[in-house]
Scaffold this active site. Sequence first.
Site, PDB file in Angstrom:
ATOM      1  N   TYR A 145      -5.588 -31.416 -32.066  1.00 48.87           N
ATOM      2  CA  TYR A 145      -4.275 -31.262 -31.439  1.00 48.87           C
ATOM      3  C   TYR A 145      -4.217 -29.894 -30.780  1.00 48.87           C
ATOM      4  O   TYR A 145      -4.616 -28.900 -31.375  1.00 48.87           O
ATOM      5  CB  TYR A 145      -3.174 -31.380 -32.501  1.00 48.87           C
ATOM      6  N   ASP A 240      -9.501 -23.552 -29.776  1.00 47.47           N
ATOM      7  CA  ASP A 240      -8.089 -23.525 -30.128  1.00 47.47           C
ATOM      8  C   ASP A 240      -7.997 -23.092 -31.584  1.00 47.47           C
ATOM      9  O   ASP A 240      -8.256 -23.873 -32.500  1.00 47.47           O
ATOM     10  CB  ASP A 240      -7.457 -24.908 -29.918  1.00 47.47           C
ATOM     11  N   LYS A 277       0.628 -19.392 -34.561  1.00 47.75           N
ATOM     12  CA  LYS A 277       0.951 -19.450 -35.982  1.00 47.75           C
ATOM     13  C   LYS A 277       0.868 -18.072 -36.675  1.00 47.75           C
ATOM     14  O   LYS A 277       1.817 -17.319 -36.583  1.00 47.75           O
ATOM     15  CB  LYS A 277       0.122 -20.534 -36.662  1.00 47.75           C
TER      16      LYS A 277
HETATM   17  C1  LIG Z   1       0.152 -25.914 -34.104  1.00 42.97           C
HETATM   18  C2  LIG Z   1      -0.944 -26.062 -33.144  1.00 42.97           C
HETATM   19  C3  LIG Z   1      -0.736 -26.036 -31.752  1.00 42.97           C
HETATM   20  C4  LIG Z   1       0.634 -26.011 -31.146  1.00 42.97           C
HETATM   21  O1  LIG Z   1       1.340 -24.855 -31.460  1.00 42.97           O
HETATM   22  P1  LIG Z   1       2.938 -24.867 -31.348  1.00 42.97           P
HETATM   23  O2  LIG Z   1       3.312 -23.469 -31.647  1.00 42.97           O
HETATM   24  O3  LIG Z   1       3.420 -25.876 -32.350  1.00 42.97           O
HETATM   25  O4  LIG Z   1       3.272 -25.279 -29.963  1.00 42.97           O
HETATM   26  C5  LIG Z   1      -1.835 -26.051 -30.921  1.00 42.97           C
HETATM   27  N1  LIG Z   1      -3.084 -26.123 -31.423  1.00 42.97           N
HETATM   28  C6  LIG Z   1      -3.323 -26.160 -32.742  1.00 42.97           C
HETATM   29  C7  LIG Z   1      -4.721 -26.198 -33.219  1.00 42.97           C
HETATM   30  C8  LIG Z   1      -2.262 -26.168 -33.651  1.00 42.97           C
HETATM   31  O5  LIG Z   1      -2.515 -26.249 -34.954  1.00 42.97           O
END
Ligand SMILES: *Cc1c(COP(=O)(O)O)cnc(C)c1O
Length: 441
Positions: A145, A240, A277
Amino acid sequence: MNQTERNQQLFDRARAVIPGGVNSPVRAFKAVGGTPRFIQKAQGAYMWDAVGARYIDYIGSWGPMILGHGHPAVIEAVQQAVTEGLSFGAPTEREIELAEAILALMPSMEMVRLVSSGTEAAMSALRLARGATGRKTIIKFEGCYHGHADALLVKAGSGLATFGNPTSAGVPPEVVQHTLVLRYNDLPQLEAAFAEHGRDIACLMIEAIAGNMNFVRATPEFARRCRELCTQHGALLVFDEVMTGFRVGLQGAQGVLANQVEGGLAAVRPDLTVLGKVIGGGMPLAAFGGPRAIMEQLAPQGPVYQAGTLSGNPVATACGLATLREIAKPGFYEALAAKTRSLVDGLKSAAQAEGVAFSADCEGGMFGFFLLDALPQDYTSVMKSDGTRFNTLFHGLLDRGVYIAPALYEAGFVSAAHTQDDIAQTVEAARAIFKQLGRAA
Ligand SMILES: *Cc1c(COP(=O)(O)O)cnc(C)c1O
């Protein structure tokens, strides 16, 4: 009014004015059923719901709360920042300090831009990769994601290495026609995709430890080959690390992999890294960064547009900076990893004692477990987990004051505030449910 009634009353009221009653879907407990808990306050490793019931929190706001809730140094920094002003829409020294702090910790990055959410960071990194390479095609992996930008809301199409289909209404197929969706850890498919589309590929985006299909590691060989193929074909490798950054270790998943491959970081080094995060410590803050030559393609210096009214917000940067200062202290991750490991080991042995199929893994302060005999390697195997049994476990834990993610494809998080006693209580709560599950098997 009892606990369920009060939370249900709030849920009903929320659903009248907010779609599904929540501002992010997973909070609605749709996958596990039952009534979401409305949280009133949190401190350390605990959260309290609308009737004051306490939970040991293994969600940590989905990752950011690595120090636990309400860490004194963080609260103090935020309170100080608030008195100085909420937002200026002009540069501040604190943004430089946070950028410097991030770059000092992440050797693969030379420059960084701050944004307000992981979605925004991943979307911007994607645009930058396309702008910098002048190419359209992107590779993503099933089960990873990257936030909810249109081009990334895509699942595998039919057949090998085909372009994907949208996973959301409102995303026209044309918008994802340049997104190739591949199976995680599938080397032959990766090779085939580069052989066929190599010269069109702008970037390959990956969660190198995937936390959005619970907890699945890219094998060191897979990560190494991702780097090699990107280099050979002139594509950018994008990690990511919104979830894993400053969570699985001080250098994120790239640091973990660098220790597992010959050649160290150079063998797996991403061109762009997406963070979120933990770097916000609970405030809306995210970032993306990489080598100077690529980052200087961004506006106002370069032709790739990217902007944000609240980007580099002074309160969010104060919160992030205070958080990074705490986690950079010597021994922080060793202690956190040992605690997380003891949780995982405790759960494993409790499940084993009751004859429940169970596998689990962890890195730093992040863990995942599956009601499966062996750790899965890709999304299809993750989804073989039995949802009904997971729901029994989830609700059994919740009833016993332990709050894990309400979906079997989500990772869990331990914070510096969790004590050995919290972990022992958690394992005992799980043992009681494993007994039930063991008998039912
Ligand atoms: C949480 C998450 C996102 C999205 O971040 P938001 O602050 O919720 O928009 C993107 N990539 C990864 C791997 C994530 O865990």
